[in-house]
Design a protein around this motif. Sequence first.
Motif, mmCIF file in Angstrom:
data_model
loop_
_atom_site.group_PDB
_atom_site.id
_atom_site.type_symbol
_atom_site.label_atom_id
_atom_site.label_comp_id
_atom_site.label_asym_id
_atom_site.label_seq_id
_atom_site.Cartn_x
_atom_site.Cartn_y
_atom_site.Cartn_z
ATOM 1 N N ARG A 823 0.836 -1.196 0.000
ATOM 2 C CA ARG A 823 0.000 0.000 0.000
ATOM 3 C C ARG A 823 0.872 1.248 0.000
ATOM 4 N N LEU A 824 0.258 2.357 -0.320
ATOM 5 C CA LEU A 824 1.007 3.610 -0.317
ATOM 6 C C LEU A 824 1.532 3.934 1.070
ATOM 7 N N SER A 825 0.808 3.525 2.090
ATOM 8 C CA SER A 825 1.242 3.757 3.466
ATOM 9 C C SER A 825 2.357 2.817 3.884
ATOM 10 N N GLY A 830 0.700 -8.625 -0.397
ATOM 11 C CA GLY A 830 0.909 -10.009 -0.791
ATOM 12 C C GLY A 830 1.983 -10.114 -1.851
ATOM 13 N N THR A 831 2.245 -11.357 -2.274
ATOM 14 C CA THR A 831 3.238 -11.675 -3.290
ATOM 15 C C THR A 831 2.535 -12.296 -4.481
ATOM 16 N N LEU A 832 2.837 -11.830 -5.676
ATOM 17 C CA LEU A 832 2.258 -12.405 -6.889
ATOM 18 C C LEU A 832 2.763 -13.831 -7.074
ATOM 19 N N GLY A 833 1.833 -14.744 -7.357
ATOM 20 C CA GLY A 833 2.202 -16.136 -7.538
ATOM 21 C C GLY A 833 2.358 -16.905 -6.253
ATOM 22 N N SER A 834 1.947 -16.338 -5.133
ATOM 23 C CA SER A 834 2.104 -17.003 -3.844
ATOM 24 C C SER A 834 0.991 -18.013 -3.624
ATOM 25 N N PHE A 835 1.266 -18.978 -2.733
ATOM 26 C CA PHE A 835 0.236 -19.937 -2.341
ATOM 27 C C PHE A 835 -0.737 -19.347 -1.329
ATOM 28 N N VAL A 836 -0.419 -18.178 -0.783
ATOM 29 C CA VAL A 836 -1.316 -17.491 0.152
ATOM 30 C C VAL A 836 -2.409 -16.798 -0.651
ATOM 31 N N PRO A 837 -3.675 -16.901 -0.249
ATOM 32 C CA PRO A 837 -4.755 -16.258 -1.006
ATOM 33 C C PRO A 837 -4.532 -14.752 -1.134
ATOM 34 N N TRP A 838 -4.822 -14.228 -2.328
ATOM 35 C CA TRP A 838 -4.606 -12.811 -2.633
ATOM 36 C C TRP A 838 -5.750 -11.982 -2.089
ATOM 37 N N SER A 839 -5.435 -10.925 -1.376
ATOM 38 C CA SER A 839 -6.446 -10.035 -0.813
ATOM 39 C C SER A 839 -5.855 -8.643 -0.710
ATOM 40 N N LEU A 840 -6.604 -7.649 -1.222
ATOM 41 C CA LEU A 840 -6.165 -6.259 -1.155
ATOM 42 C C LEU A 840 -6.616 -5.576 0.123
ATOM 43 N N THR A 841 -7.456 -6.225 0.909
ATOM 44 C CA THR A 841 -7.969 -5.621 2.141
ATOM 45 C C THR A 841 -7.195 -6.060 3.378
ATOM 46 N N ASP A 842 -6.751 -7.311 3.402
ATOM 47 C CA ASP A 842 -6.037 -7.835 4.564
ATOM 48 C C ASP A 842 -4.544 -7.593 4.394
ATOM 49 N N THR A 843 -3.907 -7.139 5.454
ATOM 50 C CA THR A 843 -2.464 -6.909 5.455
ATOM 51 C C THR A 843 -1.809 -7.812 6.489
ATOM 52 N N ARG A 844 -0.550 -8.114 6.256
ATOM 53 C CA ARG A 844 0.206 -8.957 7.177
ATOM 54 C C ARG A 844 1.689 -8.646 7.006
ATOM 55 N N ARG A 862 2.401 -2.011 10.672
ATOM 56 C CA ARG A 862 1.231 -2.021 11.557
ATOM 57 C C ARG A 862 0.330 -0.819 11.362
ATOM 58 N N GLY A 863 0.647 0.036 10.418
ATOM 59 C CA GLY A 863 -0.177 1.215 10.197
ATOM 60 C C GLY A 863 0.001 2.282 11.238
ATOM 61 N N GLY A 864 1.169 2.333 11.901
ATOM 62 C CA GLY A 864 1.448 3.351 12.896
ATOM 63 C C GLY A 864 1.349 2.887 14.318
ATOM 64 N N TRP A 865 0.738 1.719 14.546
ATOM 65 C CA TRP A 865 0.601 1.242 15.924
ATOM 66 C C TRP A 865 1.942 0.739 16.427
#
Length: 971
Positions: A823-825, A830-844, A862-865
């Motif tokens: 994200r811009l922040s 995620g990683t393209l081609g990863s085995f982890v499901p792609w999601s633009l809303t969840d961050t890790r 952590r978004g500032g936390w």
Amino acid sequence: MANDVDVKSIMSISSKSEGSTAPITRTKLKNAPLHERCAIPDMVKIKELFQAAYRNKMLPNEFRNLLRTLLNVEYDDDEFKILFLKINTSREGEIDWDELVSHLLLGYFLNDPENERASLQLPIMGLPTVMRSQHRHPISRICFCPDVAKDRSTNNLTGNYITASRDGMINWWSLDMTLLRTAFSSSPHLKVRTTWVTDMVCMPDVNIIVTSSTERDLRFYDCTAKTFTLKIVITSWEYMICTMYYHFHQDISEKCTLICGDVGGNVRVLQFSPVDRGPFRNQAGRALVQLRHIDLQRRPHLLAEMKLTELRGVHSEWVRQVSYYASLHCIVSCATCPDSLLMCDLAGSKTHNMFRLDKTYIDIPAQVGERTPISCVYNSATRELILAAIKIAVLVLDEQINPHHTDGFTHSRAVARILYNPLFKVIITCGMDSIIINWDPLTGKRNVLIREAHTRLLHGELIPVEITAACFDPGDQLLLTGARNGTLKVWNFNTGVCLKEMTIEHMCEVTNCFWVEGRILAVGWNRHVTEFEEGGTQRTGKSWETRHTDDVLAAAARSPMTLATSSYNSELIFWKLETGQPYRRFSCTEPMLRIKMQYSKRAASPHAAAGSSAHRGSSILRRPSMGGARDSVIDAASAMEKARARRVSAVSLPARAQVMRQLAVHAMVFLQRRPVHMHVATLMLSLENGQVQCWSEHPAGGIQGAFQGIHTAGDYVSAFTTDVDNNYLFTGTTVGYIKVWLMTNYLTHEKTHISMPKLRLKFPFLWRDRIEGRAKRCVRDQPLPLLLNSYKAHLRCVTSLAYVDHLELLFSGSSDYSVRAWRLSGEYVGTLGSFVPWSLTDTRFPPDVQKVASFTTFKVWRGGWVSRYVPGQVEIDKLRDITELELRTRTFGEPPPPPLLGDYFALPKRPDAHQTIRLDDSLQTIPLYAHLRMASTQPVRRPPTPELVRATRLKRAPARRPHFEPPAPPQ
């Protein structure tokens, strides 16, 4: 015009029903995939309409009406534009039947799940290690004997490999294939001639090795304490046993199973209890047990601990291999006959036959087998596949992906380029593995995969060549790629078709390529710009004037005005795209030095240009270690070695060494939205010392400023990108950091108000820290440009960056084989081609960088936390008594005890309750005055003035003098 075969091929691929559902459905489908809506009757009608159209082609409006009326599909304007451009591969503005058929076939192929899961490389890539077998005859069987613990568990990292040859020689090997000891298996009844050993199997839980031979016998050897003693011999089998398999359970109460297959197509199962080693326990006076096969059937009391079960005639040919699957509780055997595979339980009641050959990955060297049956064993812990015949070959598989260490890989080699196509809204990635992949950034799905995009012929074999440069055409419909061997190719990246191939020079790496209006430009190690015609058919182009004295490493174009190129020895030259003439020349190591441009007659060849430039000593910059002019024909081995050496650059040089050599330029980018002015910086380039220099492309301009783009010694910026409005500058470094800089009001005439609270909401990196990190400390004395973000994105060098404005996503490619989305922040998506499901809303967090990331990187993720935990302090759970109702109504806890305002204020007493007025309506007139409430006639008494107020008034009041009192005499 395609024939009926095309229609039939689509009919066979389509999974729709025979009848079209378009006339039945009244509601129109919105933006449905075209290949999912075309049924067999629809394809026939569409072909008839194409044949009836003018010149058998359709315009966009005609094709859109066809989809709306026939297939009942409605597309948005943008979606239909993308669909029409994908179908119209000829780019003529009209589509025909052939182009539609090709698009539908490609859609069916891309929807195949096997295509989406296709691996980028085979699991076995390296060559096998061949070694001597230490046997005089070919090996008939190799197996792995693991060590069994007390709880009957096994570990593949502890144990031995065992090989058995036809003459009965048995060898024990360590895990690194070192010979440990040797033994021989021979028949106790034959004294003169030995027989061939057909198979061997180990029974690790009871320390027994079983061999079968052409004498139709089974021999059980005790291997306890490195011995090799014959315990049991079962002879006179009906057919020779040619294959065996052993299985034991971790539960000691379960019986062990030995499965045997013979040349008569029979399968026999021997079962025994492993308690106290079962029939193999040591007993006094019982050294060797010899019995025949018929004794196990008719006189089972001779060996009561072992039970025999026979499955006769299950195959019509030799049984090649047997096995046992514990999860299915079934026996599996295979043979070279029509009933090739058998799956059944121990009683043989349930059978199922099937046969399938999957894939062949690598050719086995001839010296291993030489037309001899090959035995193999696989160790899942070490990921080694060992083949044994006349010799032993060890194949090492690629490492298995550990989800705790990485999210997977996008390419099988380093990522070279990342491009975002705003027309089709896709991401294009090019790797050093010579693979081009088309990605959907919204779903993370792989659309098109192009393997071996660039190849070269070596010893009669096509070898993939690394991709080093890529760009789009001005219309964003085609892709241009450049490779390390000097070749250029034009691709339709939606279909994977190569449209054109060119070359600048043999084995001359293409470092950058550009596609301007009507022309293709490429720069590389040949030190000059090569120009090709867009519609030409020639493989070679014309060369511009050679002005560089070393290899060109970085270049940037600003169509239709300027081209900037920079070489390894810090030369920077500005060219006019319209005429191909250089108009300014600088040295990035000494940016204030003004180098005069000397124009002369153009030489006929690069050699002549290089020779003539040797006489212009005033305008040539050479490194101290530079020798004479290099030949234009570069050796392949030296070119690869040179490319590898220049990419391994993360070592800090001493200060004296920095002065002695020129600083190479590794990346540059133009700020397209900025005006061309002598005092406005439009070109950003990075040097080896970590600086980012800002230059003006104006003829009267020059260097306008510089700032430090790193915070680690020995690091430098290796990749640039910017947004559409040039508000942000994204930089990637060689140690894996990504930084975001605010370019507003930096080296420009336009001054814009910047809202820092708004930036702090968007970039948590700007929030105040207790202790500032290295990234903030390095920019304390650098007010502009403002550092908005800094975080570690990869463990290795960041090679390319691409920013998607409407999604506010930054894609970074690295030499760690991955392309990651941020994200811009700064939060990881995620990683393209990863085995982890792609999601633009969840961050890790990325697992690999998480282990070495700094607190500043974690704060950005952590978004500032930031955790305020102090070691030893017990954290109070403030939400332990809050219920869901309190969270919903935002009323926490119990109401405060009265009085709410304390003892400082007392409410007045409530008046007496008034009685209800009842009017007397018995008379003609109602006397209202009798019911009126009259106020008290007593005067209202004024409350006394408080003493404090009275004292204050008296103190502030002026003293009044009586009129009869004489004035006081003067002192």
